[in-house]
Design a protein around this motif. Sequence first.
Motif, PDB file in Angstrom:
ATOM      1  N   SER B  38       0.833  -1.207   0.000  1.00 51.97           N
ATOM      2  CA  SER B  38       0.000   0.000   0.000  1.00 51.97           C
ATOM      3  C   SER B  38       0.868   1.258   0.000  1.00 51.97           C
ATOM      4  CB  SER B  38      -0.950   0.002   1.205  1.00 51.97           C
ATOM      5  OG  SER B  38      -0.225   0.196   2.400  1.00 51.97           O
ATOM      6  N   ASN B  39       2.082   1.159   0.573  1.00 46.81           N
ATOM      7  CA  ASN B  39       2.997   2.305   0.554  1.00 46.81           C
ATOM      8  C   ASN B  39       3.563   2.551  -0.835  1.00 46.81           C
ATOM      9  OD1 ASN B  39       2.739   2.926   3.196  1.00 46.81           O
ATOM     10  ND2 ASN B  39       4.606   1.914   3.874  1.00 46.81           N
ATOM     11  N   ASN B  40       3.733   1.478  -1.594  1.00 48.70           N
ATOM     12  CA  ASN B  40       4.243   1.622  -2.960  1.00 48.70           C
ATOM     13  C   ASN B  40       3.704   0.477  -3.816  1.00 48.70           C
ATOM     14  OD1 ASN B  40       5.616   1.880  -5.359  1.00 48.70           O
ATOM     15  ND2 ASN B  40       7.494   2.625  -4.369  1.00 48.70           N
ATOM     16  N   PRO B  41       2.540   0.699  -4.434  1.00 53.12           N
ATOM     17  CA  PRO B  41       1.904  -0.365  -5.229  1.00 53.12           C
ATOM     18  C   PRO B  41       2.799  -0.911  -6.343  1.00 53.12           C
ATOM     19  CG  PRO B  41       0.360   1.426  -4.834  1.00 53.12           C
ATOM     20  CD  PRO B  41       1.703   1.908  -4.356  1.00 53.12           C
ATOM     21  N   ASN B  42       3.760  -0.117  -6.804  1.00 54.58           N
ATOM     22  CA  ASN B  42       4.653  -0.612  -7.860  1.00 54.58           C
ATOM     23  C   ASN B  42       5.530  -1.770  -7.380  1.00 54.58           C
ATOM     24  OD1 ASN B  42       3.777   1.259  -9.752  1.00 54.58           O
ATOM     25  ND2 ASN B  42       5.225   2.810  -9.036  1.00 54.58           N
ATOM     26  N   ALA B  43       5.643  -1.925  -6.070  1.00 54.55           N
ATOM     27  CA  ALA B  43       6.476  -2.995  -5.514  1.00 54.55           C
ATOM     28  C   ALA B  43       5.680  -4.280  -5.270  1.00 54.55           C
ATOM     29  CB  ALA B  43       7.119  -2.530  -4.209  1.00 54.55           C
ATOM     30  N   LYS B  44       4.420  -4.311  -5.713  1.00 54.68           N
ATOM     31  CA  LYS B  44       3.554  -5.455  -5.396  1.00 54.68           C
ATOM     32  C   LYS B  44       4.152  -6.786  -5.859  1.00 54.68           C
ATOM     33  CE  LYS B  44      -1.149  -7.165  -5.922  1.00 54.68           C
ATOM     34  NZ  LYS B  44      -2.500  -6.895  -6.422  1.00 54.68           N
ATOM     35  N   GLU B  45       4.626  -6.832  -7.102  1.00 56.35           N
ATOM     36  CA  GLU B  45       5.097  -8.113  -7.644  1.00 56.35           C
ATOM     37  C   GLU B  45       6.369  -8.580  -6.936  1.00 56.35           C
ATOM     38  OE1 GLU B  45       3.751 -10.298  -9.278  1.00 56.35           O
ATOM     39  OE2 GLU B  45       5.450 -11.597  -9.739  1.00 56.35           O
ATOM     40  N   ILE B  46       7.298  -7.675  -6.713  1.00 58.72           N
ATOM     41  CA  ILE B  46       8.553  -8.114  -6.073  1.00 58.72           C
ATOM     42  C   ILE B  46       8.303  -8.518  -4.620  1.00 58.72           C
ATOM     43  CG2 ILE B  46       9.380  -5.792  -5.457  1.00 58.72           C
ATOM     44  CD1 ILE B  46      12.220  -6.831  -6.141  1.00 58.72           C
ATOM     45  N   ILE B  47       7.381  -7.846  -3.944  1.00 62.81           N
ATOM     46  CA  ILE B  47       7.047  -8.253  -2.571  1.00 62.81           C
ATOM     47  C   ILE B  47       6.353  -9.620  -2.586  1.00 62.81           C
ATOM     48  CG2 ILE B  47       5.548  -7.728  -0.598  1.00 62.81           C
ATOM     49  CD1 ILE B  47       6.279  -4.768  -1.023  1.00 62.81           C
ATOM     50  N   ARG B  48       5.529  -9.855  -3.590  1.00 67.04           N
ATOM     51  CA  ARG B  48       4.815 -11.135  -3.673  1.00 67.04           C
ATOM     52  C   ARG B  48       5.790 -12.310  -3.757  1.00 67.04           C
ATOM     53  NH1 ARG B  48       3.200 -14.883  -7.120  1.00 67.04           N
ATOM     54  NH2 ARG B  48       4.220 -13.942  -8.922  1.00 67.04           N
ATOM     55  N   ALA B  69      11.161  -5.820  16.354  1.00 68.75           N
ATOM     56  CA  ALA B  69      11.692  -6.768  15.365  1.00 68.75           C
ATOM     57  C   ALA B  69      12.466  -6.050  14.272  1.00 68.75           C
ATOM     58  CB  ALA B  69      10.554  -7.571  14.743  1.00 68.75           C
ATOM     59  N   ILE B  70      13.468  -6.760  13.747  1.00 66.78           N
ATOM     60  CA  ILE B  70      14.128  -6.328  12.513  1.00 66.78           C
ATOM     61  C   ILE B  70      13.514  -7.157  11.393  1.00 66.78           C
ATOM     62  CG2 ILE B  70      16.284  -6.166  11.240  1.00 66.78           C
ATOM     63  CD1 ILE B  70      17.733  -5.945  13.944  1.00 66.78           C
ATOM     64  N   ILE B  71      12.766  -6.464  10.540  1.00 69.53           N
ATOM     65  CA  ILE B  71      12.057  -7.152   9.452  1.00 69.53           C
ATOM     66  C   ILE B  71      12.838  -6.927   8.169  1.00 69.53           C
ATOM     67  CG2 ILE B  71       9.860  -7.418   8.233  1.00 69.53           C
ATOM     68  CD1 ILE B  71       8.531  -5.824  10.507  1.00 69.53           C
ATOM     69  N   ALA B  72      13.226  -8.011   7.514  1.00 71.43           N
ATOM     70  CA  ALA B  72      13.924  -7.876   6.224  1.00 71.43           C
ATOM     71  C   ALA B  72      13.069  -8.485   5.132  1.00 71.43           C
ATOM     72  CB  ALA B  72      15.289  -8.548   6.279  1.00 71.43           C
ATOM     73  N   ILE B  73      12.954  -7.769   4.032  1.00 71.32           N
ATOM     74  CA  ILE B  73      12.257  -8.301   2.855  1.00 71.32           C
ATOM     75  C   ILE B  73      13.332  -8.746   1.873  1.00 71.32           C
ATOM     76  CG2 ILE B  73      10.427  -7.904   1.185  1.00 71.32           C
ATOM     77  CD1 ILE B  73       9.639  -5.427   2.760  1.00 71.32           C
ATOM     78  N   LEU B  74      13.266 -10.028   1.503  1.00 69.49           N
ATOM     79  CA  LEU B  74      14.358 -10.654   0.751  1.00 69.49           C
ATOM     80  C   LEU B  74      13.861 -11.092  -0.624  1.00 69.49           C
ATOM     81  CD1 LEU B  74      15.422 -12.969   3.711  1.00 69.49           C
ATOM     82  CD2 LEU B  74      16.365 -10.724   3.193  1.00 69.49           C
ATOM     83  N   PRO B  75      14.205 -10.372  -1.668  1.00 70.54           N
ATOM     84  CA  PRO B  75      13.841 -10.828  -3.015  1.00 70.54           C
ATOM     85  C   PRO B  75      14.477 -12.197  -3.299  1.00 70.54           C
ATOM     86  CG  PRO B  75      14.687  -8.583  -3.064  1.00 70.54           C
ATOM     87  CD  PRO B  75      14.976  -9.137  -1.698  1.00 70.54           C
ATOM     88  N   PRO B  76      14.007 -12.894  -4.349  1.00 70.76           N
ATOM     89  CA  PRO B  76      14.597 -14.203  -4.661  1.00 70.76           C
ATOM     90  C   PRO B  76      16.125 -14.116  -4.751  1.00 70.76           C
ATOM     91  CG  PRO B  76      12.676 -13.823  -6.020  1.00 70.76           C
ATOM     92  CD  PRO B  76      12.927 -12.536  -5.282  1.00 70.76           C
TER      93      PRO B  76
END
Lengths: 145, 80
Positions: B38-48, B69-76
């Motif tokens: 919701s903060n950046n809809p353009n990132a939807k696919e990479i977050i998915r 918590a330290i939250i990390a989002i890790l692309p493939p």
Amino acid sequence: MNHSLKFITEDILTLPTESPDLPQMGGYVIFVGIVRNINEGKSVTHLEYDAYAEMADQMISDILKDAQTKWDLVFSDCKHRLGKVNLQEIAVIVTTGSVHRDEAYSANRYIIDRVKHEVPIWKKEYYIDGSSEWSKGCIDESHKH
Amino acid sequence: MKVKILCFAGLRDFFPSQQEIELENIITVSEFKNFMVSNNPNAKEIIRISRVSLNQIIVNDSDKIQDGAIIAILPPSSGG
């Protein structure tokens, strides 16, 4: 850069010049991943590796431990570069040693496959036309990339 | 609750590499991912297609986020 990391390094990697000093070791396998000049038809000038370094280091350590429980290894190690890596430089080295060759071969393949697919390391490809792109990574399971 | 968010690789085209924020009404990893989209809809696919870690442990969408918590989002991954 955290210098306590064991498996992730910004230093240039070189091929081992001798095998570990382990008299019981009868087979020693070295896998070397090298930066090549063409990817998917595009001319590559160099790569840059990004990582969640502390987590990546711990995950490689865990993968090596898993390999040691699956196979009877007398030696295992993995080093992965970070930062800018030029063509023909080494990006990753996996070394495994065992009493006989079978286990060293199998474990080596297991380690590099898991490192490529699971460890939070990412490569950005820089092309000869000046453009760059993050590699799409391990979305498929073909193990060919 | 206050958390630290780390983004890597292609995600840095959409978000800062690290930020500390106050999360409100977000309990699970799934809700957190929706919040980021919701903060950046353009990132939807990479977050998915990305994994998420909490304090350096890979977690599932249904896992709960703890304060601090330290939250990390890790692309493939694309090492090797």
